[in-house]
Design a protein around this motif. Structure first.
Motif, mmCIF file in Angstrom:
data_model
loop_
_atom_site.group_PDB
_atom_site.id
_atom_site.type_symbol
_atom_site.label_atom_id
_atom_site.label_comp_id
_atom_site.label_asym_id
_atom_site.label_seq_id
_atom_site.Cartn_x
_atom_site.Cartn_y
_atom_site.Cartn_z
ATOM 1 N N SER A 25 0.861 -1.186 0.000
ATOM 2 C CA SER A 25 0.000 0.000 0.000
ATOM 3 C C SER A 25 0.897 1.236 0.000
ATOM 4 N N LEU A 26 0.521 2.224 -0.814
ATOM 5 C CA LEU A 26 1.370 3.400 -0.993
ATOM 6 C C LEU A 26 0.528 4.538 -1.546
ATOM 7 N N THR A 27 0.754 5.748 -1.041
ATOM 8 C CA THR A 27 0.111 6.928 -1.610
ATOM 9 C C THR A 27 1.182 7.862 -2.155
ATOM 10 N N ILE A 28 0.852 8.524 -3.257
ATOM 11 C CA ILE A 28 1.788 9.420 -3.920
ATOM 12 C C ILE A 28 1.093 10.750 -4.173
ATOM 13 N N ALA A 29 1.716 11.823 -3.748
ATOM 14 C CA ALA A 29 1.125 13.158 -3.854
ATOM 15 C C ALA A 29 1.355 13.747 -5.234
ATOM 16 N N ALA A 30 0.455 14.627 -5.631
ATOM 17 C CA ALA A 30 0.617 15.361 -6.885
ATOM 18 C C ALA A 30 1.891 16.202 -6.825
ATOM 19 N N GLY A 31 2.614 16.260 -7.931
ATOM 20 C CA GLY A 31 3.808 17.094 -8.008
ATOM 21 C C GLY A 31 5.036 16.530 -7.345
ATOM 22 N N SER A 32 4.973 15.293 -6.866
ATOM 23 C CA SER A 32 6.115 14.714 -6.152
ATOM 24 C C SER A 32 7.027 13.959 -7.113
ATOM 25 N N TYR A 33 8.280 13.761 -6.687
ATOM 26 C CA TYR A 33 9.223 12.904 -7.409
ATOM 27 C C TYR A 33 9.484 11.705 -6.497
ATOM 28 N N THR A 34 8.844 10.589 -6.837
ATOM 29 C CA THR A 34 8.940 9.373 -6.031
ATOM 30 C C THR A 34 9.918 8.404 -6.671
ATOM 31 N N ILE A 35 10.821 7.882 -5.864
ATOM 32 C CA ILE A 35 11.758 6.843 -6.314
ATOM 33 C C ILE A 35 11.374 5.527 -5.668
ATOM 34 N N LEU A 36 11.203 4.477 -6.502
ATOM 35 C CA LEU A 36 11.070 3.109 -6.007
ATOM 36 C C LEU A 36 12.462 2.496 -6.063
ATOM 37 N N LEU A 37 13.041 2.255 -4.909
ATOM 38 C CA LEU A 37 14.435 1.825 -4.794
ATOM 39 C C LEU A 37 14.502 0.430 -4.196
ATOM 40 N N GLY A 38 15.325 -0.426 -4.799
ATOM 41 C CA GLY A 38 15.486 -1.763 -4.235
ATOM 42 C C GLY A 38 16.348 -2.629 -5.129
ATOM 43 N N PRO A 39 16.787 -3.774 -4.631
ATOM 44 C CA PRO A 39 17.613 -4.677 -5.429
ATOM 45 C C PRO A 39 16.776 -5.401 -6.475
ATOM 46 N N SER A 40 17.445 -6.099 -7.378
ATOM 47 C CA SER A 40 16.742 -6.933 -8.350
ATOM 48 C C SER A 40 15.869 -7.945 -7.618
ATOM 49 N N GLY A 41 14.632 -8.101 -8.078
ATOM 50 C CA GLY A 41 13.727 -9.054 -7.446
ATOM 51 C C GLY A 41 12.944 -8.493 -6.290
ATOM 52 N N ALA A 203 14.913 12.167 -5.548
ATOM 53 C CA ALA A 203 13.625 11.970 -4.868
ATOM 54 C C ALA A 203 13.308 13.049 -3.844
ATOM 55 N N ASP A 204 12.030 13.370 -3.729
ATOM 56 C CA ASP A 204 11.545 14.003 -2.504
ATOM 57 C C ASP A 204 10.709 13.003 -1.710
ATOM 58 N N HIS A 205 10.446 11.828 -2.324
ATOM 59 C CA HIS A 205 9.740 10.726 -1.662
ATOM 60 C C HIS A 205 10.435 9.443 -2.069
ATOM 61 N N CYS A 206 11.103 8.806 -1.132
ATOM 62 C CA CYS A 206 11.890 7.600 -1.407
ATOM 63 C C CYS A 206 11.191 6.383 -0.814
ATOM 64 N N VAL A 207 10.985 5.351 -1.636
ATOM 65 C CA VAL A 207 10.313 4.122 -1.211
ATOM 66 C C VAL A 207 11.309 2.974 -1.363
ATOM 67 N N ILE A 214 7.343 -3.016 1.110
ATOM 68 C CA ILE A 214 7.953 -1.711 1.353
ATOM 69 C C ILE A 214 8.624 -1.748 2.722
ATOM 70 N N GLU A 215 9.940 -1.587 2.736
ATOM 71 C CA GLU A 215 10.706 -1.602 3.984
ATOM 72 C C GLU A 215 10.655 -0.246 4.681
ATOM 73 N N ASP A 216 10.664 0.819 3.885
ATOM 74 C CA ASP A 216 10.782 2.165 4.450
ATOM 75 C C ASP A 216 10.322 3.151 3.393
ATOM 76 N N GLU A 217 9.796 4.284 3.809
ATOM 77 C CA GLU A 217 9.460 5.341 2.858
ATOM 78 C C GLU A 217 9.438 6.686 3.567
ATOM 79 N N GLY A 218 9.736 7.731 2.803
ATOM 80 C CA GLY A 218 9.737 9.079 3.347
ATOM 81 C C GLY A 218 10.723 9.941 2.590
ATOM 82 N N PRO A 219 10.968 11.164 3.058
ATOM 83 C CA PRO A 219 11.984 12.002 2.430
ATOM 84 C C PRO A 219 13.337 11.300 2.481
ATOM 85 N N PRO A 220 14.155 11.411 1.433
ATOM 86 C CA PRO A 220 15.428 10.682 1.422
ATOM 87 C C PRO A 220 16.336 11.050 2.586
#
Length: 354
Positions: A25-41, A203-207, A214-220
C-alpha cells in the motif's frame, strides 16, 4: 487534507504460486518525485508495471485521481512510461516520435507539431525536431523519450530505470535535468532504480523495497539519517551494524552491550531485549580522540580514494567478524595495515526497530 494523486491499496501479485508483491500500500502526492528503490527481485518494476497498466495485480486496487484504474489499459489511463531502451521509431524524425502519442489521440498535424516543438524545447532539444534518432547521443535520445511522454500531459510519468544505459557523467547530468524538468512541469514522476545515489539526487519521496514489500518510505534525508529497518540502513547507503543486548534501562536512556563495548542511547528499551545499532560511515572517527562512544580498536584492511573522500574498511580487533566502514576526508593519512582507535558521535547512532 488533499486526496493523494495515486493510491495503491493492498496490492498482491503472483507469478504462478510465487508472490512478487506482498500487500503493498502506498500513496503518492501530486507534483512529487517518487523513487522506487530496491535490489533486483524486490518487486519495484512489477509495481511500476501495475501502475502503468501493463500488469493486472492478483489482488488490490490502483486509484489515480480518485478513479479505480486497476483494470484500465495503458492507453486509457492518465500515465505514460519512459523505458530504459527509449523505444524510439528509427524511421521517424525526432518530431514525429515526440508527436506519436498525440497522433494516436487524433490530434491534427499542425497542433501535433507545435506541441512536439514545445516539448522538445522543454528538454533542451528544440533544434532536433527534423533529425532522426540515430543522429542523437544516448542522453539526447533519452530526452526525446521524455519529451514524447510529457507531450500528452499525463497525470503521472513512470520511469523504468531510464538512466541505466548511460555512462556515469551523462547519468549525473541527466539526473540534474530530470529534476529540473519535473519541477517545471509539476507532473508527478515515479522512477524505478537500484542506484542509491540516484535516489538521493532525485527523490523528494523515497520508497525502499525488498522481497515484495515496502521496507521504508519518506523524504530521502530521513530514510538515510534514520532508516526504519536493518535492510533500509544497509541498502540506502552503507552502515556498520552492531548487535547487542540491553543491560541497563531507565525512562530516558539505555545501555547496550556490544562486542566492542557498551553503548549508551537516549532511548528507553526493555531490559534484556536485543538491539541492532547502525552507524553511517561519515560518523565514524578513526585514530583521533573523540568525546563520543568508544568502539575499541580496528586494523585497517583497505583504503580507497574516491575523489572527495577516502573509503576505509577496518576489522575490529575485539570482534574479528565485525567490519567498520568509514568515510574520511580526502586529505586523511591512513594506510592499510594501520591499527587505529574507533569512535563515533553518540547522537548519530541509529537504533533499528527490526
Amino acid at each position: 487534507m488533499n486526496a493523494p494523486l495515486v493510491d495503491i491499496r493492498d496490492i498482491w501479485h503472483r507469478f504462478g504460486q510465487h508472490p512478487v508483491l506482498k500487500n503493498v500500500s502506498l500513496t503518492i502526492a501530486a507534483g512529487s518525485y517518487t523513487i522506487l528503490l530496491g535490489p533486483s527481485g524486490s518487486g519495484k518494476t512489477t509495481l511500476l508495471s501495475i501502475l502503468g497498466g501493463f500488469v493486472n495485480p492478483s489482488e488490490g486496487k490502483v486509484l489515480i485521481r480518485g478513479q479505480d484504474c486497476t483494470s484500465v489499459p495503458p492507453a486509457k489511463r492518465p500515465t505514460t512510461t519512459v523505458f530504459q531502451d527509449y523505444a524510439l521509431f528509427p524511421h521517424m524524425s525526432v518530431g514525429g516520435n515526440v508527436g506519436f502519442g498525440l497522433r494516436m489521440q487524433g490530434v491534427d498535424g499542425a497542433t501535433r507539431a507545435a506541441k512536439a516543438r514545445d516539448a522538445l524545447a522543454l528538454v533542451g532539444l528544440a533544434a532536433a525536431f527534423d533529425k532522426k534518432p540515430h543522429q542523437l547521443s544516448g542522453g539526447q535520445r533519452q530526452r526525446v523519450a521524455l519529451a514524447r511522454a510529457l507531450v500528452i500531459e499525463p497525470a503521472v510519468l513512470l520511469l523504468d530505470e531510464p538512466l541505466g544505459a548511460l555512462d556515469l557523467k551523462l547519468r549525473r547530468q541527466m539526473q540534474d535535468e530530470l529534476k529540473a524538468i519535473q519541477k517545471r512541469v509539476g507532473t508527478a514522476f515515479i522512477h524505478v532504480t537500484h542506484d542509491q545515489e540516484e535516489a538521493m539526487a532525485l527523490a523528494d519521496h523515497c520508497v525502499v523495497m525488498n522481497d515484495g514489500r515496502i521496507e521504508d518510505e519518506g523524504p530521502p534525508e530521513r530514510v538515510y539519517a534514520r532508516p526504519a529497518t536493518r535492510f533500509s540502513a544497509t541498502f540506502m547507503g552503507e552502515s556498520t551494524i552492531l548487535a547487542g543486548t540491553v543491560i541497563e534501562s531507565s525512562d530516558r536512556t539505555s545501555t547496550v552491550t556490544t562486542p566492542v563495548g557498551p553503548v549508551s542511547l537516549s532511548s528507553a528499551l526493555p531490559l534484556g531485549s536485543t538491539a541492532a545499532l547502525a552507524i553511517r560511515p561519515e560518523h565514524l572517527v578513526l585514530g583521533a580522540a573523540s568525546a563520543g562512544t568508544k568502539l575499541g580498536e580496528a586494523a585497517v584492511s583497505d583504503v580507497v580514494f574516491q575523489g572527495s573522500f577516502k573509503r576505509v574498511l577496518a576489522t575490529s580487533v575485539e570482534e574479528p567478524s565485525l567490519r567498520f566502514i568509514a568515510k574520511l576526508p580526502a586529505t586523511s593519512i591512513v594506510h592499510a595495515g594501520d591499527r587505529v582507535a574507533i569512535s563515533c558521535d553518540t547522537d548519530q547512532i541509529i537504533l533499528l526497530t527490526d
